[in-house]
Design an enzyme around this catalytic site. Structure first.
Site, short mmCIF file in Angstrom:
data_model
loop_
_atom_site.label_atom_id
_atom_site.label_comp_id
_atom_site.label_asym_id
_atom_site.label_seq_id
_atom_site.Cartn_x
_atom_site.Cartn_y
_atom_site.Cartn_z
N ASP A 95 0.87 -1.17 0.00
CA ASP A 95 0.00 0.00 0.00
C ASP A 95 0.91 1.23 0.00
O ASP A 95 1.79 1.35 0.86
CB ASP A 95 -0.86 -0.04 1.28
CG ASP A 95 -1.80 1.14 1.40
OD1 ASP A 95 -1.70 2.07 0.58
OD2 ASP A 95 -2.62 1.12 2.34
N GLU A 113 29.98 7.88 2.68
CA GLU A 113 30.08 6.47 3.08
C GLU A 113 29.87 5.58 1.86
O GLU A 113 29.73 4.37 1.99
CB GLU A 113 29.08 6.13 4.19
CG GLU A 113 27.64 6.38 3.85
CD GLU A 113 26.72 5.98 4.98
OE1 GLU A 113 26.71 4.79 5.33
OE2 GLU A 113 26.00 6.86 5.50
N CYS A 124 26.48 8.15 8.23
CA CYS A 124 25.83 9.42 7.85
C CYS A 124 26.32 10.60 8.69
O CYS A 124 25.94 11.74 8.44
CB CYS A 124 24.31 9.28 7.99
SG CYS A 124 23.66 7.92 7.01
N THR A 146 14.04 3.47 1.18
CA THR A 146 14.73 4.60 1.80
C THR A 146 16.04 4.91 1.08
O THR A 146 17.00 5.37 1.69
CB THR A 146 14.99 4.36 3.31
OG1 THR A 146 15.89 3.25 3.45
CG2 THR A 146 13.71 4.06 4.07
N SER A 193 18.36 0.00 14.07
CA SER A 193 18.90 1.32 13.73
C SER A 193 18.00 2.43 14.24
O SER A 193 18.47 3.48 14.66
CB SER A 193 19.17 1.44 12.23
OG SER A 193 17.98 1.58 11.51
N HIS A 220 19.05 14.27 11.21
CA HIS A 220 19.40 13.34 10.14
C HIS A 220 18.13 12.60 9.72
O HIS A 220 17.36 12.14 10.57
CB HIS A 220 20.47 12.35 10.62
CG HIS A 220 20.67 11.22 9.66
ND1 HIS A 220 20.94 11.43 8.34
CD2 HIS A 220 20.61 9.87 9.82
CE1 HIS A 220 21.04 10.27 7.73
NE2 HIS A 220 20.84 9.30 8.61
N LYS A 256 9.98 10.95 14.72
CA LYS A 256 10.19 10.01 15.84
C LYS A 256 11.25 10.57 16.79
O LYS A 256 11.11 10.51 18.01
CB LYS A 256 10.70 8.65 15.33
CG LYS A 256 9.67 7.75 14.66
CD LYS A 256 10.40 6.46 14.22
CE LYS A 256 9.59 5.61 13.27
NZ LYS A 256 8.48 4.92 13.90
N ASN A 261 17.01 9.26 1.10
CA ASN A 261 18.17 9.31 1.99
C ASN A 261 19.42 9.65 1.19
O ASN A 261 19.72 9.00 0.19
CB ASN A 261 18.34 7.96 2.70
CG ASN A 261 19.33 8.06 3.87
OD1 ASN A 261 19.89 9.11 4.14
ND2 ASN A 261 19.52 6.95 4.55
N SER A 263 25.11 5.60 11.77
CA SER A 263 25.03 4.24 12.31
C SER A 263 26.40 3.70 12.67
O SER A 263 27.41 4.07 12.08
CB SER A 263 24.39 3.30 11.28
OG SER A 263 23.04 3.61 11.13
N1 COA Z 1 -0.47 3.10 5.99
C1 COA Z 1 0.18 3.93 6.85
N2 COA Z 1 1.29 3.58 7.56
C2 COA Z 1 1.75 2.32 7.37
C3 COA Z 1 1.14 1.42 6.48
C4 COA Z 1 -0.02 1.85 5.77
N3 COA Z 1 -0.64 1.05 4.90
N4 COA Z 1 1.85 0.25 6.51
C5 COA Z 1 2.86 0.44 7.40
N5 COA Z 1 2.80 1.69 7.91
C6 COA Z 1 3.72 2.30 8.88
C7 COA Z 1 4.10 1.40 10.02
O1 COA Z 1 3.15 1.44 11.06
C8 COA Z 1 5.43 1.99 10.42
O2 COA Z 1 5.23 3.15 11.19
P1 COA Z 1 5.88 3.27 12.67
O3 COA Z 1 7.36 3.08 12.50
O4 COA Z 1 5.56 4.67 13.07
O5 COA Z 1 5.27 2.20 13.47
C9 COA Z 1 6.04 2.45 9.09
O6 COA Z 1 4.94 2.54 8.18
C10 COA Z 1 7.05 1.48 8.51
O7 COA Z 1 6.46 0.22 8.47
P2 COA Z 1 7.30 -1.09 8.86
O8 COA Z 1 6.43 -2.27 8.72
O9 COA Z 1 8.00 -0.88 10.17
O10 COA Z 1 8.34 -1.05 7.66
P3 COA Z 1 9.55 -1.99 7.33
O11 COA Z 1 9.65 -3.15 8.23
O12 COA Z 1 9.44 -2.25 5.88
O13 COA Z 1 10.87 -1.09 7.60
C11 COA Z 1 12.44 0.58 8.12
C12 COA Z 1 10.95 0.25 7.94
C13 COA Z 1 12.68 1.99 8.48
C14 COA Z 1 13.01 -0.28 9.23
C15 COA Z 1 13.15 0.28 6.77
O14 COA Z 1 12.75 1.22 5.84
C16 COA Z 1 14.67 0.28 6.84
O15 COA Z 1 15.26 -0.73 7.18
N6 COA Z 1 15.31 1.40 6.46
C17 COA Z 1 16.73 1.51 6.40
C18 COA Z 1 17.38 1.79 7.74
C19 COA Z 1 17.08 3.12 8.28
O16 COA Z 1 16.67 3.99 7.55
N7 COA Z 1 17.31 3.29 9.59
C20 COA Z 1 17.04 4.51 10.30
C21 COA Z 1 18.07 4.93 11.30
S1 COA Z 1 19.58 5.47 10.53
#
Ligand code: COA
Length: 391
Positions: A33, A83, A115, A156, A205, A237, A246, A280, A312
């Site tokens: 979605d 990086e 980063c 991302t 992360s 960041h 967050k 990103n 990270s």
């Molecule tokens: N409508 C609205 N929101 C939705 C949704 C929908 N249909 N489906 C999922 N979401 C929301 C989830 O609730 C979640 O929100 P929350 O974090 O506030 O709870 C968000 O979207 C992400 O969903 P999630 O299932 O956690 O996604 P994911 O498991 O695919 O991974 C990351 C999300 C960030 C972990 C992933 O993008 C990632 O690994 N990124 C790279 C690492 C990174 O950026 N790290 C950050 C620190 S440097």
């Protein structure tokens, strides 16, 4: 800090890639979605470099207008933070030095710590200017964020470079003492030398980042920093823009402040405008957030901005800057918006082809087709050497 001693960001310019993949296209391909991307992580599209673009071409494109405006006479140091470097020995900044025709009386070096490295570069630059206020330092942050196809990190990705001129009596933002710093040995995101895509424990992360928010704030407070209520904006960041929300909510909660959604958006909303569209850009991400804030917010003159830089692994730093009177006359807002608007939309097949592309490691001649409309391009690889040229 007295105004006479002020050192900080005198000019700021960014560049991004030739192509853009929308999250609607990605969602249609992988069956998610699209609201997960738009609302869940706060991303609408990601910049994708053309075959003849990389961290060097984006960096040179970002830095060229800075050098054109101020000249190179006072720039004795170029610090290139990345990086996603193109070489294990040679600093990518030397290619930029060459493309921009900077004087030979320059030191050029590359910095790495995920980063975070551009913030280290900024602080080192301030130290150099403090030693000799006549000198300027060109700080460049440039990265191409790349995760495995089909992995959670894929949504991302992104690419951009930010160039900043650090000098005494800066025209944009004075950087203040003290900083709050924090290091923790965590494997939340890393990329071994033999891999082209990063490995990431996404959940780990996010929590490591939030831990670092607390850690830097604690140290910042102990070092005698400003109170939370003194800040007019916060620039985080942004691996994805929802992360900034967050992080700020976490900081407010930690300090016992109101965490209403409107309150959070008021302090960080303008910093996410560009990152939402670009994705990103690792080292460049927080400074792209600053560009977005300066270009899109109402007058910020005299306001304190809080910066939270996270890399990270992990290293983080919280510091403050004050926006300088008259800063708006020095912004590059129209050029920045045009850099985002001019990107060409690509379909999933083209994105995938670019994602999977790599140079053969045979040392032969490998010219690259012309794709970029940017000012500099990677012409090819020959004898294991990358050849760059003005377009
Ligand atoms: N409508 C609205 N929101 C939705 C949704 C929908 N249909 N489906 C999922 N979401 C929301 C989830 O609730 C979640 O929100 P929350 O974090 O506030 O709870 C968000 O979207 C992400 O969903 P999630 O299932 O956690 O996604 P994911 O498991 O695919 O991974 C990351 C999300 C960030 C972990 C992933 O993008 C990632 O690994 N990124 C790279 C690492 C990174 O950026 N790290 C950050 C620190 S440097």
């Amino acid at each position: 800090m007295s105004e006479d001693a002020a050192i900080g960001i005198h000019d700021l310019s960014f560049a991004t890639a030739q192509f853009v993949l929308t999250h609607a296209t990605l969602a249609a391909e992988n069956g998610y979605d699209v609201a997960k991307y738009h609302a869940g992580i706060g991303q609408r599209s990601m910049s994708v470099p053309a075959a003849d673009e990389d961290i060097v071409t984006m960096a040179a494109a970002a830095a060229a207008p800075v050098v054109a405006r101020h000249g190179a006479d006072r720039i004795r140091t170029v610090v290139f933070a990345t990086e996603t470097s193109v070489d294990q020995a040679k600093a990518a900044g030397i290619h930029v030095h060459s493309l921009l025709g900077l004087p030979s009386a320059t030191r050029v070096v590359e910095l790495k710590q995920a980063c975070y490295a551009a913030t280290a570069a900024l602080q080192f630059a301030i130290g150099l200017v403090h030693r000799d206020r006549a000198q300027q330092v060109l700080v460049i942050a440039s990265d191409v964020s790349k995760y495995e196809l089909g992995s959670p990190g894929e949504a991302t990705q992104g690419a951009a470079a930010v160039a900043m001129l650090v000098s005494a009596d800066p025209a944009l933002v004075r950087i203040e003492d003290p900083s709050g710093v924090y290091t923790a040995d965590i494997m939340d995101f890393w990329r071994p030398n033999y891999r082209t895509t990063a490995l990431v424990d996404g959940r780990e992360s996010v929590s490591a980042y939030l831990q670092a928010v607390e850690g830097t704030w604690k140290d910042y407070t102990e070092q005698g920093g400003r109170a939370l209520g003194e800040f007019g904006a916060f620039c985080y960041h942004q691996p994805f823009t929802k992360m900034a929300y967050k992080a700020h909510r976490h900081l407010l909660q930690h300090c016992g402040h109101n965490t209403g959604a409107g309150e959070i958006a008021r302090f960080i909303g303008h910093t996410t405008t560009y990152n939402t569209e670009i994705g990103n850009s690792y080292t460049a991400s927080m400074y792209l957030g600053l560009a977005s804030l300066l270009d899109n917010a109402d007058d910020l003159t005299g306001q304190a901005v809080g910066f939270l830089s996270y890399g990270s692994g992990s290293v983080a730093e919280f510091f403050a800057g004050t926006v300088v009177p008259g800063y708006r006359a020095h912004l590059r807002s129209e050029v920045h918006r045009a850099a985002i608007a001019r990107r060409q939309d690509i379909d999933y097949a083209k994105y995938r082809e670019l994602h999977e592309r790599s140079f053969p490691a045979d040392g032969a001649d490998h010219p690259v087709e012309r794709e970029t409309a940017g000012p500099y391009r990677l012409a090819g690889l020959s004898g294991h050497k990358r050849i760059y040229e003005p377009r």
